[in-house]
Design an enzyme around this catalytic site. Sequence first.
Site, PDB file in Angstrom:
ATOM      1  N   HIS A 158      38.592  38.862  41.721  1.00  0.00           N
ATOM      2  CA  HIS A 158      39.478  39.748  42.480  1.00  0.00           C
ATOM      3  C   HIS A 158      38.676  40.876  43.137  1.00  0.00           C
ATOM      4  O   HIS A 158      38.968  41.282  44.253  1.00  0.00           O
ATOM      5  CB  HIS A 158      40.553  40.340  41.557  1.00  0.00           C
ATOM      6  CG  HIS A 158      41.508  39.314  41.037  1.00  0.00           C
ATOM      7  ND1 HIS A 158      42.845  39.292  41.360  1.00  0.00           N
ATOM      8  CD2 HIS A 158      41.311  38.238  40.220  1.00  0.00           C
ATOM      9  CE1 HIS A 158      43.432  38.256  40.770  1.00  0.00           C
ATOM     10  NE2 HIS A 158      42.513  37.608  40.066  1.00  0.00           N
ATOM     11  N   ASP A 198      45.664  44.902  44.503  1.00  0.00           N
ATOM     12  CA  ASP A 198      45.785  43.553  43.962  1.00  0.00           C
ATOM     13  C   ASP A 198      47.213  43.262  43.494  1.00  0.00           C
ATOM     14  O   ASP A 198      47.930  44.159  43.039  1.00  0.00           O
ATOM     15  CB  ASP A 198      44.839  43.419  42.765  1.00  0.00           C
ATOM     16  CG  ASP A 198      44.671  41.981  42.348  1.00  0.00           C
ATOM     17  OD1 ASP A 198      43.680  41.366  42.769  1.00  0.00           O
ATOM     18  OD2 ASP A 198      45.549  41.448  41.619  1.00  0.00           O
ATOM     19  N   GLU A 203      34.303  29.607  49.650  1.00  0.00           N
ATOM     20  CA  GLU A 203      32.845  29.689  49.835  1.00  0.00           C
ATOM     21  C   GLU A 203      32.266  28.294  50.120  1.00  0.00           C
ATOM     22  O   GLU A 203      31.365  28.141  50.943  1.00  0.00           O
ATOM     23  CB  GLU A 203      32.191  30.310  48.596  1.00  0.00           C
ATOM     24  CG  GLU A 203      32.444  31.831  48.505  1.00  0.00           C
ATOM     25  CD  GLU A 203      32.292  32.405  47.102  1.00  0.00           C
ATOM     26  OE1 GLU A 203      31.709  31.724  46.237  1.00  0.00           O
ATOM     27  OE2 GLU A 203      32.751  33.540  46.869  1.00  0.00           O
TER      28      GLU A 203
HETATM   29  N1  UDP Z   1      30.388  33.699  41.129  1.00  0.00           N
HETATM   30  C1  UDP Z   1      29.033  33.844  41.309  1.00  0.00           C
HETATM   31  N2  UDP Z   1      28.201  33.363  40.367  1.00  0.00           N
HETATM   32  C2  UDP Z   1      28.650  32.739  39.248  1.00  0.00           C
HETATM   33  C3  UDP Z   1      30.024  32.578  39.073  1.00  0.00           C
HETATM   34  C4  UDP Z   1      30.875  33.065  40.046  1.00  0.00           C
HETATM   35  O1  UDP Z   1      28.594  34.416  42.297  1.00  0.00           O
HETATM   36  O2  UDP Z   1      27.818  32.313  38.444  1.00  0.00           O
HETATM   37  C5  UDP Z   1      31.302  34.256  42.153  1.00  0.00           C
HETATM   38  C6  UDP Z   1      31.747  33.199  43.131  1.00  0.00           C
HETATM   39  O3  UDP Z   1      30.855  33.120  44.223  1.00  0.00           O
HETATM   40  C7  UDP Z   1      33.126  33.702  43.504  1.00  0.00           C
HETATM   41  C8  UDP Z   1      33.606  34.455  42.286  1.00  0.00           C
HETATM   42  O4  UDP Z   1      32.457  34.736  41.517  1.00  0.00           O
HETATM   43  O5  UDP Z   1      33.017  34.606  44.595  1.00  0.00           O
HETATM   44  C9  UDP Z   1      34.551  33.645  41.432  1.00  0.00           C
HETATM   45  O6  UDP Z   1      35.803  33.652  41.999  1.00  0.00           O
HETATM   46  P1  UDP Z   1      36.749  32.384  41.946  1.00  0.00           P
HETATM   47  O7  UDP Z   1      38.000  32.760  42.655  1.00  0.00           O
HETATM   48  O8  UDP Z   1      36.059  31.196  42.457  1.00  0.00           O
HETATM   49  O9  UDP Z   1      36.999  32.126  40.403  1.00  0.00           O
HETATM   50  P2  UDP Z   1      37.397  33.077  39.163  1.00  0.00           P
HETATM   51  O10 UDP Z   1      36.150  33.690  38.681  1.00  0.00           O
HETATM   52  O11 UDP Z   1      38.374  34.093  39.689  1.00  0.00           O
HETATM   53  O12 UDP Z   1      37.983  32.108  38.193  1.00  0.00           O
END
Ligand code: UDP
Length: 486
Positions: A20, A123, A368
Amino acid sequence: MGSETRQLHVFLFPFMAHGHMLPMVDIAKLFAARGVRTTLVLTPRNASLFEKSVERANKARGHPLELRLIRFPSGTGLPDGGENLDHVTNSAQTVRFVSAVRMLEEPFDELVEAARPDCIISDMFLTWTAKVAEKHGIPRLVFYGSSYFSVCLHDVIMRFHPEKSAEYSETEPFLVPDFPDPIELTKSQLPVFSNPMLTALMADAAEADSKAYGIVQNSFYELEPAYADYLREKLGKRAWSVGPVALCNSESTEEMAERETTNGWDDEGKEVLRWLDSQKPSSVLYLCFGSICKFSPAQHAETAAAIESSGCRFIWVKKKSEVLPEGFEERNRGKGMVLNGWAPQILILNHPAIGAFVTHCGWNSTLEAITAGLPMITWPVFAEQFFNEKLVTKVLKIGVGVGNISWVSWEVEERPIIKREAIEEAVRSVMGEGEEAKRMREKARELGEMAKMAVQKGQSSYRDLSCLIEELAMHSAQKTTTDLLT
Ligand code: UDP
């Protein structure tokens, strides 16, 4: 103070979880880059992750972006420093976390009182910010951090409850009614909140959102036009698409890495990127399941077996506490790499050696991958991830699922196991050389180009942000005039 010349001032307040905060920090940067005075409200530990990036926007580029801190409540029974959902490890702590976040209303109200912004973008889980906005007579825009498709699907399910029909068992698919595409779901793919507090939070969010001025969407119109239109025309909501917001960091490698919080750009991350440099184009499978989701050792054993028998080169990101089968890393030295903790995901996804992404379908990760022009192997787990999976596999047709149909909250590691055969089959069908795989790759590549185009000056997301800024400025000027006259 002269009203018409007053600079527009926007407050952004993200929920304290990486999925978020990351996109909202990017949205803050986007506003500031357009000259809008932008204040990002964070708690101290979360702020420390973004200080560098805010400083770069502010000091190096001269963009009017500032950080304001509010203290996270102490003595709430959360682990030390537990200001972020990724510190939460069980359901009881989730409830404590939500209660602690609720306590931020008063300090947030004080900040708004003192700074008098023209608008709050907050949010969906910070439901009480709607009250604060109302009290101060300013608009509140809500940020869902989700696709148009998911927001619409959620609304339709809440309105019609097709899953409640006696005909359907947990695993029998039902057709989503009144929807642009023929989408089937099962009851087992819909969220189940075991705690009444979380159910109440979702109800509060719906109530607060019904009063919102509009929605700021991290998406772009060309990606899901039928659903952007559906939201506006059928659901009567106002929404502005400003994404893919992560692209605001594409000016430099450092920036893209730091966007992933400061711990992303460490030696391990750099080593992975060096290793990717030595790999053939589109030959490496990237596996990462977002910032909070964890799997049991038994599930990892199945995934590991699938990767090995697929013969694919790989990068697999696992949480520090997760356990891979003994000997897996040693056996696969040179064929793949395991990253412990946090990966510089955007840099990895955009490396030419990556061929596909095994993802839990968190919206940030999904978008992404789309932006990087990659097909996906979808493995949704919780939140609205099952909806995003449908967008990827059934609407955009750039991915294949491993077949998970069980929604289980993220902090629960024990879930129905997805067998190695199912994972391997999905991997082969996306990474392989069949016609379908080629078609998916081509479509994904095209979408990636469209995503990058959308944020260019004069294009759809750029224009939507311009329209939103203009409208907010007008709203603020009108309010000031009315205030002066009354
Ligand atoms: N992310 C990252 N490295 C990691 C794990 C996650 O940079 O090892 C970033 C990913 O690029 C994304 C965010 O964390 O921007 C995760 O958001 P997402 O909505 O995909 O999943 P959530 O973490 O909310 O389940």
